[in-house]
Design an enzyme around this catalytic site. Structure first.
Site, PDB file in Angstrom:
ATOM      1  CG  HIS A 125      98.434  69.013 130.221  1.00 21.79           C
ATOM      2  ND1 HIS A 125      98.969  68.344 131.293  1.00 21.79           N
ATOM      3  CD2 HIS A 125      98.294  68.091 129.230  1.00 21.79           C
ATOM      4  CE1 HIS A 125      99.147  67.072 130.968  1.00 21.79           C
ATOM      5  NE2 HIS A 125      98.738  66.888 129.728  1.00 21.79           N
ATOM      6  CG  HIS A 164     100.071  62.964 129.564  1.00 14.99           C
ATOM      7  ND1 HIS A 164      99.217  62.489 128.614  1.00 14.99           N
ATOM      8  CD2 HIS A 164     101.330  62.765 129.103  1.00 14.99           C
ATOM      9  CE1 HIS A 164      99.927  62.010 127.581  1.00 14.99           C
ATOM     10  NE2 HIS A 164     101.204  62.161 127.859  1.00 14.99           N
ATOM     11  CG  ASP A 246      96.441  59.813 127.682  1.00 17.94           C
ATOM     12  OD1 ASP A 246      95.890  59.500 128.761  1.00 17.94           O
ATOM     13  OD2 ASP A 246      96.820  60.972 127.425  1.00 17.94           O
TER      14      ASP A 246
HETATM   15 ZN   LIG Z   1      97.113  62.650 128.426  1.00 17.56          ZN
END
Ligand SMILES: [Zn+2]
Length: 309
Positions: A125, A164, A246
């Site tokens: 990120h 993500h 995840d």
């Molecule tokens: Zn993640």
């Protein structure tokens, strides 16, 4: 066939507030997993501190200096709602960089066939100038640039199966045709980027979003129909994996229902691509994975596959 495991206990000293999902126990459980007999043949190295010149190829010098300046001597400093600094964070993130770069060095010099960097905090990120989402330095981006500048590698593919979207990696390579960034991720979900229409300025970004509730069949279909063909067309000279676990069914931060077998499957598919185009050269770097049992089982399956087990 040798797989290298890179770790360092300094990454246990990056502390987060009580109840924060990105916690030292994540790496503690992985350390225990890799002590098991099934992993006895792994080569092992300690992550060195990263070099500043590697970091500043991705994050500008003033960003690095500001981050160093913000490191606390005691207590925790919040950068945003999710991302914190503790007294041990500096060494943890410099070794995270050093471990990722070491993986590239050892794989590209042929010392080992592939490598897994089992460290935290994650990195995907982190944008050029913006740490976020638990991430401070973008380890995979730094590793890719190191491979290009120091080893003369041309085309690097970064495949990100964390649940993500890797907004940071996408932003860093948005206008760079020498890096293909390909991601599966749940959408909508943090950080909000990663739609199919986000393709980079030279069509070098491949986003294959999944929907809440999707499972292994949807994940495999996304790879089969969207990501693997693009990887084969690109023909990477090095394959880097943003290995987040995840998307496992047990994970508390998302709602994709992958099982260990799905991580074995995707790892083998990516190894097929690497075997075909770049002598099997893969550097895999841990990103997310917040249910300790799901993380342990998934990372175990991933590394076992890298070992061709
Ligand atoms: Zn993640």
């Amino acid at each position: 066939m040798t797989t290298l495991l890179i770790a360092h206990d300094a990454c246990l000293e990056h502390l987060t507030p009580a109840g924060h999902p990105e916690r030292p126990d994540r790496v503690r459980v992985l350390n225990r997993v890799f002590e098991g007999e099934a992993f006895a043949t792994l080569a092992r190295e300690q992550a060195p501190l990263g070099e500043r010149e590697d970091i500043v190829r991705v994050h500008p010098e003033d960003f690095v200096a500001a981050l160093e300046e913000a490191m606390p001597n005691e207590g925790l400093v919040r950068i945003d709602g999710d991302t914190v600094l503790s007294p041990g964070t500096g060494e943890a993130i410099w070794r995270g960089v050093g471990g990722s770069v070491l993986g590239v060095d050892e794989v590209l010099t042929g010392k080992v066939d592939n490598a897994f960097v089992s460290m935290r905090p994650p990195g995907h990120h982190a944008e050029t100038r913006t740490p976020m989402g638990f991430c401070l330095f973008n380890n995979v981006a730094i590793a890719a640039r190191h491979a290009q500048k120091v080893h003369g590698i041309g085309r690097v593919a970064i495949v990100d199966f964390d649940v993500h979207h890797g907004n940071g990696t996408q932003e860093i390579f948005w206008s760079d045709p020498s890096v293909l960034y390909a991601s599966t991720h749940q959408m909508p979900l943090f950080p909000g980027t990663g739609s199919v229409g986000e393709r980079g300025t030279t069509d070098n970004v491949v986003n294959a979003p999944l929907r809440s509730g999707d499972a292994g069949e949807h994940f495999r279909e996304a790879f089969e129909s969207r990501i693997l063909p693009r990887l084969n067309a690109f023909g990477p000279e090095l394959l880097i994996i943003s290995a987040g676990f995840d998307a496992h069914a047990r994970d508390p931060l998302a709602n994709i229902n992958l099982l260990e077998d799905d991580f074995t499957w995707v790892t083998r598919k990516l190894m097929d691509v690497a075997d075909k185009h770049c002598g099997g050269r893969i550097v895999s770097v841990l990103e997310g994975g917040y249910d300790l049992e799901g993380l342990a089982r998934s990372a175990s399956a991933h590394v076992m596959a890298l070992m061709r087990g």
